[in-house]
Design a protein around this motif. Structure first.
Motif, PDB file in Angstrom:
ATOM      1  N   ARG A  52       0.821  -1.214   0.000  1.00 13.43           N
ATOM      2  CA  ARG A  52       0.000   0.000   0.000  1.00 13.43           C
ATOM      3  C   ARG A  52       0.853   1.261   0.000  1.00 13.43           C
ATOM      4  NH1 ARG A  52      -3.634  -0.120   5.036  1.00 13.43           N
ATOM      5  NH2 ARG A  52      -1.811  -1.192   5.923  1.00 13.43           N
ATOM      6  N   SER A  53       2.027   1.209   0.624  1.00 12.15           N
ATOM      7  CA  SER A  53       2.857   2.404   0.744  1.00 12.15           C
ATOM      8  C   SER A  53       4.320   2.002   0.865  1.00 12.15           C
ATOM      9  CB  SER A  53       2.449   3.219   1.976  1.00 12.15           C
ATOM     10  OG  SER A  53       3.381   4.251   2.223  1.00 12.15           O
ATOM     11  N   THR A  54       5.189   2.741   0.189  1.00 10.74           N
ATOM     12  CA  THR A  54       6.622   2.456   0.288  1.00 10.74           C
ATOM     13  C   THR A  54       7.161   2.832   1.659  1.00 10.74           C
ATOM     14  OG1 THR A  54       7.088   4.635  -0.658  1.00 10.74           O
ATOM     15  CG2 THR A  54       7.021   2.783  -2.173  1.00 10.74           C
ATOM     16  N   ALA A  55       6.418   3.617   2.425  1.00 12.17           N
ATOM     17  CA  ALA A  55       6.882   4.022   3.749  1.00 12.17           C
ATOM     18  C   ALA A  55       6.993   2.828   4.682  1.00 12.17           C
ATOM     19  CB  ALA A  55       5.926   5.066   4.346  1.00 12.17           C
ATOM     20  N   ARG A  56       6.247   1.761   4.396  1.00 11.01           N
ATOM     21  CA  ARG A  56       6.265   0.585   5.270  1.00 11.01           C
ATOM     22  C   ARG A  56       7.498  -0.289   5.046  1.00 11.01           C
ATOM     23  NH1 ARG A  56       1.125  -2.910   4.873  1.00 11.01           N
ATOM     24  NH2 ARG A  56       2.005  -3.721   6.828  1.00 11.01           N
ATOM     25  N   VAL A  57       8.161  -0.104   3.915  1.00 11.02           N
ATOM     26  CA  VAL A  57       9.254  -1.008   3.555  1.00 11.02           C
ATOM     27  C   VAL A  57      10.531  -0.208   3.321  1.00 11.02           C
ATOM     28  CG1 VAL A  57      10.013  -2.808   1.977  1.00 11.02           C
ATOM     29  CG2 VAL A  57       7.579  -2.535   2.468  1.00 11.02           C
ATOM     30  N   SER A  58      11.599  -0.644   3.943  1.00 17.02           N
ATOM     31  CA  SER A  58      12.886   0.030   3.764  1.00 17.02           C
ATOM     32  C   SER A  58      13.609  -0.511   2.536  1.00 17.02           C
ATOM     33  CB  SER A  58      13.768  -0.185   5.002  1.00 17.02           C
ATOM     34  OG  SER A  58      14.118  -1.560   5.122  1.00 17.02           O
ATOM     35  N   ASP A  59      14.597   0.268   2.076  1.00 20.04           N
ATOM     36  CA  ASP A  59      15.430  -0.186   0.959  1.00 20.04           C
ATOM     37  C   ASP A  59      16.154  -1.479   1.314  1.00 20.04           C
ATOM     38  OD1 ASP A  59      16.422   3.158  -0.093  1.00 20.04           O
ATOM     39  OD2 ASP A  59      14.645   1.946  -0.546  1.00 20.04           O
ATOM     40  N   GLN A  60      16.505  -1.615   2.598  1.00 21.07           N
ATOM     41  CA  GLN A  60      17.214  -2.818   3.034  1.00 21.07           C
ATOM     42  C   GLN A  60      16.366  -4.062   2.853  1.00 21.07           C
ATOM     43  OE1 GLN A  60      18.519  -2.696   7.103  1.00 21.07           O
ATOM     44  NE2 GLN A  60      19.570  -4.654   7.003  1.00 21.07           N
ATOM     45  N   LEU A  61      15.071  -3.968   3.205  1.00 26.21           N
ATOM     46  CA  LEU A  61      14.180  -5.119   3.042  1.00 26.21           C
ATOM     47  C   LEU A  61      14.006  -5.483   1.578  1.00 26.21           C
ATOM     48  CD1 LEU A  61      11.335  -4.570   5.683  1.00 26.21           C
ATOM     49  CD2 LEU A  61      12.977  -6.455   5.597  1.00 26.21           C
ATOM     50  N   LEU A  62      13.853  -4.465   0.731  1.00 25.63           N
ATOM     51  CA  LEU A  62      13.695  -4.725  -0.703  1.00 25.63           C
ATOM     52  C   LEU A  62      14.941  -5.399  -1.276  1.00 25.63           C
ATOM     53  CD1 LEU A  62      11.994  -1.388  -1.815  1.00 25.63           C
ATOM     54  CD2 LEU A  62      10.910  -3.625  -1.613  1.00 25.63           C
ATOM     55  N   THR A  63      16.108  -4.977  -0.779  1.00 24.89           N
ATOM     56  CA  THR A  63      17.355  -5.576  -1.243  1.00 24.89           C
ATOM     57  C   THR A  63      17.492  -7.008  -0.753  1.00 24.89           C
ATOM     58  OG1 THR A  63      18.411  -3.399  -1.247  1.00 24.89           O
ATOM     59  CG2 THR A  63      19.867  -5.315  -1.271  1.00 24.89           C
ATOM     60  N   GLN A  64      17.136  -7.232   0.507  1.00 24.49           N
ATOM     61  CA  GLN A  64      17.238  -8.580   1.067  1.00 24.49           C
ATOM     62  C   GLN A  64      16.357  -9.569   0.304  1.00 24.49           C
ATOM     63  OE1 GLN A  64      16.223  -8.142   5.197  1.00 24.49           O
ATOM     64  NE2 GLN A  64      18.271  -7.467   5.804  1.00 24.49           N
ATOM     65  N   ALA A  65      15.214  -9.121  -0.124  1.00 19.11           N
ATOM     66  CA  ALA A  65      14.299 -10.004  -0.864  1.00 19.11           C
ATOM     67  C   ALA A  65      14.621 -10.047  -2.351  1.00 19.11           C
ATOM     68  CB  ALA A  65      12.859  -9.540  -0.657  1.00 19.11           C
ATOM     69  N   ALA A  66      15.578  -9.212  -2.802  1.00 23.16           N
ATOM     70  CA  ALA A  66      15.950  -9.141  -4.227  1.00 23.16           C
ATOM     71  C   ALA A  66      14.709  -8.955  -5.093  1.00 23.16           C
ATOM     72  CB  ALA A  66      16.733 -10.375  -4.645  1.00 23.16           C
ATOM     73  N   ILE A  67      13.944  -7.918  -4.787  1.00 24.60           N
ATOM     74  CA  ILE A  67      12.703  -7.641  -5.506  1.00 24.60           C
ATOM     75  C   ILE A  67      13.016  -7.160  -6.925  1.00 24.60           C
ATOM     76  CG2 ILE A  67      10.611  -6.228  -5.532  1.00 24.60           C
ATOM     77  CD1 ILE A  67      10.737  -8.326  -3.313  1.00 24.60           C
ATOM     78  N   TYR A  68      12.385  -7.757  -7.913  1.00 23.12           N
ATOM     79  CA  TYR A  68      12.546  -7.288  -9.290  1.00 23.12           C
ATOM     80  C   TYR A  68      11.778  -5.991  -9.513  1.00 23.12           C
ATOM     81  CZ  TYR A  68      12.150  -6.935 -14.338  1.00 23.12           C
ATOM     82  OH  TYR A  68      12.183  -6.463 -15.625  1.00 23.12           O
ATOM     83  N   GLN A  69      10.552  -5.916  -8.973  1.00 21.35           N
ATOM     84  CA  GLN A  69       9.716  -4.721  -9.153  1.00 21.35           C
ATOM     85  C   GLN A  69       8.723  -4.664  -8.002  1.00 21.35           C
ATOM     86  OE1 GLN A  69       9.215  -1.675 -10.066  1.00 21.35           O
ATOM     87  NE2 GLN A  69       9.072  -2.026 -12.280  1.00 21.35           N
ATOM     88  N   PHE A  70       8.395  -3.450  -7.527  1.00 20.88           N
ATOM     89  CA  PHE A  70       7.309  -3.335  -6.560  1.00 20.88           C
ATOM     90  C   PHE A  70       6.238  -2.396  -7.105  1.00 20.88           C
ATOM     91  CE2 PHE A  70       9.964   0.237  -5.205  1.00 20.88           C
ATOM     92  CZ  PHE A  70       9.023   1.232  -4.950  1.00 20.88           C
ATOM     93  N   LEU A  71       4.964  -2.697  -6.748  1.00 20.70           N
ATOM     94  CA  LEU A  71       3.815  -1.945  -7.250  1.00 20.70           C
ATOM     95  C   LEU A  71       2.981  -1.476  -6.069  1.00 20.70           C
ATOM     96  CD1 LEU A  71       2.747  -4.440 -10.066  1.00 20.70           C
ATOM     97  CD2 LEU A  71       4.163  -2.395 -10.339  1.00 20.70           C
ATOM     98  N   LEU A  72       2.298  -0.355  -6.253  1.00 23.48           N
ATOM     99  CA  LEU A  72       1.451   0.207  -5.203  1.00 23.48           C
ATOM    100  C   LEU A  72      -0.019  -0.084  -5.504  1.00 23.48           C
ATOM    101  CD1 LEU A  72       3.143   3.707  -4.714  1.00 23.48           C
ATOM    102  CD2 LEU A  72       3.448   1.656  -3.322  1.00 23.48           C
ATOM    103  N   THR A  73      -0.762  -0.363  -4.425  1.00 27.12           N
ATOM    104  CA  THR A  73      -2.216  -0.536  -4.573  1.00 27.12           C
ATOM    105  C   THR A  73      -2.892   0.837  -4.490  1.00 27.12           C
ATOM    106  OG1 THR A  73      -2.388  -0.918  -2.195  1.00 27.12           O
ATOM    107  CG2 THR A  73      -2.208  -2.849  -3.605  1.00 27.12           C
TER     108      THR A  73
END
Length: 449
Positions: A52-73
């Protein structure tokens, strides 16, 4: 996502999945937790994260999960479809890259299985434009050269004849911001001052006998680009003054003209003599030396980087087979070993000339072998082999001294044979890794590396 993370991971074990889209629950970050664990259990799966919001997720978490792309609802169906399509394309490209890499590696290593008696070691080769290398010395130099290329500082390249100084100069130019402007080359060796002045600074008609028309000069012709000055150590003291002024002010004054023109040119200079030693002997201006060495590179001779012989030989074989319209399968390991025994006073240029001759003599559709080698190289290889056997005579007067001398020679030969891979050498000699390291230190064998 519905269900627990454990249930989802269990289900994944029986499915062939290319891509996963995971969304957090209202108050739980279950989606990012699932994707993080999925990265470990299924690293090849593409991961798309919905939140729902990028404020809930840090750059570190996105890196740890190796996210290819994230989308907002709320999700846009078109955007989601495009993200999935691009993710699957990226996964397919990565798969094809892995397959091709394995195929090329097998093809590149094919020479290992011919005319070779025992385990072979073939270091991975690299390229910096047309410079081919595998040794650590060249890798360190080329990595620094890539960084130097992006600056505007002058470059000084030193090394023996035939080591590839002009190739390095061209590689630096074509990796610089000046790559779209010309690179012009001038050999300064053996030219009188007046002719060299004319070649670089230009002249006006009638400036000297034979000047029947105006000449632009390399500095003005290369404005915005690069000028490579080879054999810079050969220029006279008076011309050194002219070159120093150009480096300081960028001023060009053609012969026979009173007009001063400013040019924006990067200088790359090369010498097969040590300019520092020439400065110490007062044969080269110290201020010009310091101006030229914005970055200073010393290309090691080929005899000091034997790891480069195999990749260079293969590169030259492919190059000259193509230019001659011939087909060769590669170079046998036996031929590589004999080539590696050469001292190469002519360095890479000498190796290329030998490979070109060998390709010309090789049978079409077959391997280049030792039988295609020139008598001089075969004699050098035989001599080196004979010298190696004689070299195992121990030195010293006492039995202890002779045993230590013999041990030192055995260790040195084994380390060279294994390209200084200490783990492999320790296994071959029946030593522990620590024991080998202690002996290397005891006999000061690092100097042989």
């Amino acid at each position: 996502m519905t269900g627990s993370i454990g249930e989802a991971l269990t289900a994944m074990g029986s499915l062939n999945v290319d891509l996963v889209v995971a969304e957090d629950r209202l108050d739980e970050m279950v989606g990012i937790d699932f994707l993080t664990r999925l990265r470990v259990s299924h690293p090849d799966i593409m991961r798309v994260y919905v939140t729902r919001s990028t404020a809930r997720v840090s750059d570190q978490l996105l890196t740890q999960a190796a996210i290819y792309q994230f989308l907002l609802t709320p999700l846009d169906p078109t955007q989601l479809g495009l993200a999935i399509e691009r993710a699957l394309e990226a996964r397919e490209l990565a798969r094809r890259h892995r397959i091709l890499s394995r195929e090329f590696k097998i093809q590149g290593d094919s020479y290992i299985f011919t005319e070779h008696k025992g385990p072979a070691f073939r270091p991975e080769s690299h390229r910096f434009e047309k410079l081919v290398y595998a040794s650590e010395k060249m890798a360190e130099m080329c990595n620094l050269a890539r960084q130097a290329a992006t600056t505007e500082l002058p470059i000084l390249i030193q090394g023996e004849t035939g080591t590839g100084k002009e190739l390095l100069a061209r590689a630096i130019h074509y990796n610089s911001l000046r790559r779209s402007s010309p690179l012009l080359v001038q050999n300064c060796g053996g030219l009188p001052d007046e002719l060299l002045q004319s070649e670089l600074f230009g002249h006006q008609r009638g400036a000297f006998t034979g000047a029947i028309s105006d000449r632009l000069g390399l500095f003005r012709a290369a404005d915005g680009g690069t000028v490579f000055l080879d054999e810079i150590s050969e220029v006279s003291p008076s011309f050194q003054v002219s070159l120093l002024r150009f480096l300081q002010e960028g001023e060009v004054k053609p012969l026979g003209s009173d007009k001063v023109i400013h040019c924006n040119v990067r200088i790359i200079a090369a010498s097969n003599q040590s300019l520092k030693q020439l400065v110490e002997r007062r044969e080269f201006r110290q201020d010009l030396y310091f101006r030229l060495k914005g970055f200073e590179f010393e290309i090691p001779p080929l005899r000091d980087r034997p790891d480069d012989i195999a990749p260079l030989a293969e590169f030259f074989a492919a190059k000259h087979a193509d230019s001659m319209g011939r087909k060769v399968l590669g170079i046998t390991a036996n031929a590589i070993e004999k080539l590696a025994a050469g001292d190469f006073p002519g360095n890479v240029r000498e190796l290329e000339n030998e490979i070109r001759r060998m390709v010309a003599l090789a049978k079409d559709g077959e391997y280049v072998t030792a039988r295609d080698m020139s008598p001089e190289f075969l004699a050098a290889a035989a001599r080196k082999s004979s010298d190696g056997l004689r070299g195992f005579l121990p030195d010293g007067k006492t039995l202890k001294d002779q045993v230590e001398s013999l041990e030192k020679q055995i260790l040195g030969h084994a380390l060279l044979r294994n390209h200084w891979n200490q783990s492999r050498t320790a296994v071959e000699l029946g030593l522990s890794r620590v024991g080998l390291a202690n002996k290397i230190k005891r006999y000061n064998l690092n100097e042989l590396g």
